[in-house]
Scaffold this motif. Sequence first.
Motif, short mmCIF file in Angstrom:
data_model
loop_
_atom_site.label_atom_id
_atom_site.label_comp_id
_atom_site.label_asym_id
_atom_site.label_seq_id
_atom_site.Cartn_x
_atom_site.Cartn_y
_atom_site.Cartn_z
N PRO A 1 0.74 -1.18 -0.06
CA PRO A 1 -0.05 0.08 0.16
C PRO A 1 0.83 1.35 -0.04
O PRO A 1 1.80 1.20 0.68
CB PRO A 1 -0.92 -0.06 1.41
CG PRO A 1 -0.03 -1.01 2.31
CD PRO A 1 0.73 -2.08 1.12
N LEU A 2 0.42 2.41 -0.63
CA LEU A 2 1.22 3.51 -0.97
C LEU A 2 0.32 4.56 -0.07
O LEU A 2 -0.55 4.76 0.04
CB LEU A 2 1.51 3.85 -2.30
CG LEU A 2 2.27 2.76 -3.17
CD1 LEU A 2 2.53 3.24 -4.48
CD2 LEU A 2 3.56 2.40 -2.40
N ASP A 3 1.28 5.64 0.36
CA ASP A 3 0.70 6.69 1.17
C ASP A 3 0.47 7.95 -0.02
O ASP A 3 0.84 7.68 -1.18
CB ASP A 3 1.50 7.46 2.13
CG ASP A 3 2.85 7.62 1.84
OD1 ASP A 3 3.05 7.97 0.69
OD2 ASP A 3 3.71 7.70 3.02
N GLU A 4 -0.01 9.12 0.60
CA GLU A 4 -0.14 10.05 -0.39
C GLU A 4 1.12 10.38 -1.43
O GLU A 4 0.92 10.98 -2.40
CB GLU A 4 -0.83 11.35 0.11
CG GLU A 4 -1.47 11.76 1.31
CD GLU A 4 -0.90 10.90 2.36
OE1 GLU A 4 -0.13 11.63 3.42
OE2 GLU A 4 -1.40 9.79 2.88
N THR A 5 2.02 10.37 -0.46
CA THR A 5 3.30 10.82 -1.44
C THR A 5 3.93 9.68 -2.26
O THR A 5 4.90 9.88 -2.96
CB THR A 5 4.64 11.12 -0.28
OG1 THR A 5 5.16 10.13 0.17
CG2 THR A 5 3.96 12.25 0.89
N LYS B 1 2.00 2.59 7.88
CA LYS B 1 1.01 2.42 8.97
C LYS B 1 -0.14 1.55 8.78
O LYS B 1 -0.79 1.01 9.61
CB LYS B 1 0.12 3.85 8.89
CG LYS B 1 1.01 5.02 9.31
CD LYS B 1 -0.05 6.07 9.71
CE LYS B 1 0.83 7.43 10.13
NZ LYS B 1 1.75 7.92 9.32
N GLN B 2 -0.15 0.82 7.36
CA GLN B 2 -0.96 -0.44 7.25
C GLN B 2 -0.20 -1.44 7.50
O GLN B 2 -0.97 -2.70 7.19
CB GLN B 2 -1.25 0.02 5.70
CG GLN B 2 -2.32 1.01 5.45
CD GLN B 2 -3.01 1.04 3.92
OE1 GLN B 2 -3.55 0.15 3.49
NE2 GLN B 2 -2.94 2.02 3.38
N ASP B 3 0.98 -1.45 7.94
CA ASP B 3 1.74 -2.90 8.19
C ASP B 3 1.16 -3.47 9.40
O ASP B 3 0.39 -2.75 10.40
CB ASP B 3 3.32 -2.75 8.26
CG ASP B 3 3.81 -3.90 7.98
OD1 ASP B 3 3.37 -4.76 7.91
OD2 ASP B 3 5.15 -3.83 7.68
N SER C 1 5.09 6.68 -1.27
CA SER C 1 6.01 5.74 -0.63
C SER C 1 5.35 4.59 0.03
O SER C 1 4.06 4.83 0.45
CB SER C 1 7.03 6.41 0.35
OG SER C 1 6.80 7.71 0.60
N ARG D 1 3.88 0.43 11.87
CA ARG D 1 4.95 1.28 11.80
C ARG D 1 5.97 0.25 10.97
O ARG D 1 5.94 -0.99 11.09
CB ARG D 1 5.29 1.65 13.02
CG ARG D 1 5.41 0.26 14.02
CD ARG D 1 6.25 0.81 15.34
NE ARG D 1 7.48 1.30 14.92
CZ ARG D 1 8.25 2.32 15.87
NH1 ARG D 1 7.79 2.71 16.81
NH2 ARG D 1 9.43 2.81 15.58
N LYS D 2 7.20 0.88 10.63
CA LYS D 2 8.26 0.07 10.38
C LYS D 2 8.57 -0.84 11.45
O LYS D 2 9.01 -0.29 12.44
CB LYS D 2 9.34 0.94 9.80
CG LYS D 2 9.39 1.19 8.36
CD LYS D 2 10.88 1.83 7.93
CE LYS D 2 10.92 2.38 6.58
NZ LYS D 2 12.09 3.06 6.08
N ASP E 1 3.38 2.70 2.69
CA ASP E 1 2.51 3.17 3.76
C ASP E 1 2.79 2.01 5.00
O ASP E 1 1.89 1.22 5.12
CB ASP E 1 1.14 3.27 3.48
CG ASP E 1 0.37 4.06 4.75
OD1 ASP E 1 1.08 4.33 5.54
OD2 ASP E 1 -0.86 4.13 4.59
#
Length: 479
Positions: free
Chosen positions: A184-188, A194-196, A190, A200-201, A192
Amino acid sequence: SQKTNIKALLASDAIGSTVTVRGWVRTKRESKNVAFIALNDGSTIHNLQVVADTAKFDENTLRNVTTGACICAVGLLVESAGSGQRVEIQAESIEIYGVSDPEKYPLQPKEHSLEFLREIAHLRPRTNTFGAILRIRHALAYAIHKYFNDNGFYYLHSPIITGADAEGAGEMFRVTTLDAKNPPLDETGSVDFKQDFFGRKTNLTVSGQLQGELGAMALSKVYTFGPTFRAENSNTARHLAEFWMIEPEVAFNDLDDNMELAEDFLKYLINYALTHCADDLAFLDARFRKEEDKKKKEERAELGLLDRLNFVVANPFERLTYTEAVEILIKSKPAQKKQFQYEVNWGTDLQSEHERYLVEKHFKKPVILTNYPTHIKAFYMKQNEDGKTVRAMDVLFPGIGEIIGGSQREENYEKLMARVKEVGIHEEEIWWYLETRKYGTAPHAGFGLGFERLVLFVTGMGNIRDVIPFPRTPQNADF
Ligand code: 4AD
Ligand code: MG
């Protein structure tokens, strides 16, 4: 009948009683009327001899007693007429638990190379060498817990999965449940995280130290002892991608206390092995001498394994600063200087060739180096007044190089923050660590002992892949 392991039987004085033994056949020698079976169950380096009168057994049974087979033998424990053993078993019955095709069994009754044995790590614990190593590894693990327990430390279980990079070296194995091909990608644009799974990483831990420090700021004396993971692509005889580390952390200790603890701890552990693993060490000492004899004279260890262990226990470690060590290395005779692949200057990290020169050629004993340049060490180390060094310590051992790395920690919030910013650590990743410097901070110190490097030293083996049951190295995660 009495069921017991071979170690206990070999020491027992129950001559004349009927006993039951189970184990794996090492060899079988047959003469006209009797078969001699050397049996081992892993409880000791020594085999138990089982003597079977051929007339008493059907052919099939004895035919299936081959190298590698697992058997159960019941019989009389008698004094042995043969040399090399006190007792043996006069077999009355033999049950075959598991046959082993002698043509195909990978462990032939001969000496195999360590390289070959690595390819059959599922069977190598059955060899004398690996049996000895694994028993010593166990004894050392036990001694570690015993030492800390006896000295008022608490075992802190640090997490395996974490968001922090304790050493700041970026050598981490990522932990994720995201689809690598289609994350999944965020607005920028990269990934995301947050969906992991954890929102988080995250990665596998490289060290339990940061959490160890949290423990020390409450329980005063703690230690961690767990697996750690490093994705450093160094294919050497001293590095594993998965290794076990012991990390004591002590409130109110300074660098001198830290050195004192490290030296006392190492000597205790080596001494423990010397007193509790004498048979296995005698076997490995003979092996060590044979291996050293194969080397060129100038590369040979000066002492045998047992002599070396006894020497380390009996003599104080040499203590000097990094700066003093660099001076010695620069001044070392030109001939020796030429030996170095890497040049030494103040400010460069020492390579293992330099460390081993100091230990093996110059001081000829374990060395503790202190006060390293700030920029080659991790962010958490206490900064010295000179503005260019930190209160780090590395313990260097013969045949090994660095066995322990540690330091007094920076307990001052502002100074720590300055380093965090300087090396570019994201504050939000370790906010919890930083808070300990705001709420009741205290001087403290600790270190990390690489468990496999300790086992390497105590067993006299040459490659770290041979002191852990199932080594993890680049391109290799079999077994
Ligand atoms: O020097 P290191 O990287 O120090 C730390 O991780 C600190 N957090 C320790 C502390 O202060 N609590 O690693 C400590 C020790 C080394 O001295 C070495 O013995 C071992 O861990 N080590 C390895 N052993 C096997 N394979 C590797 N890849 C290793 N990397 C470090
Ligand atoms: Mg280190």
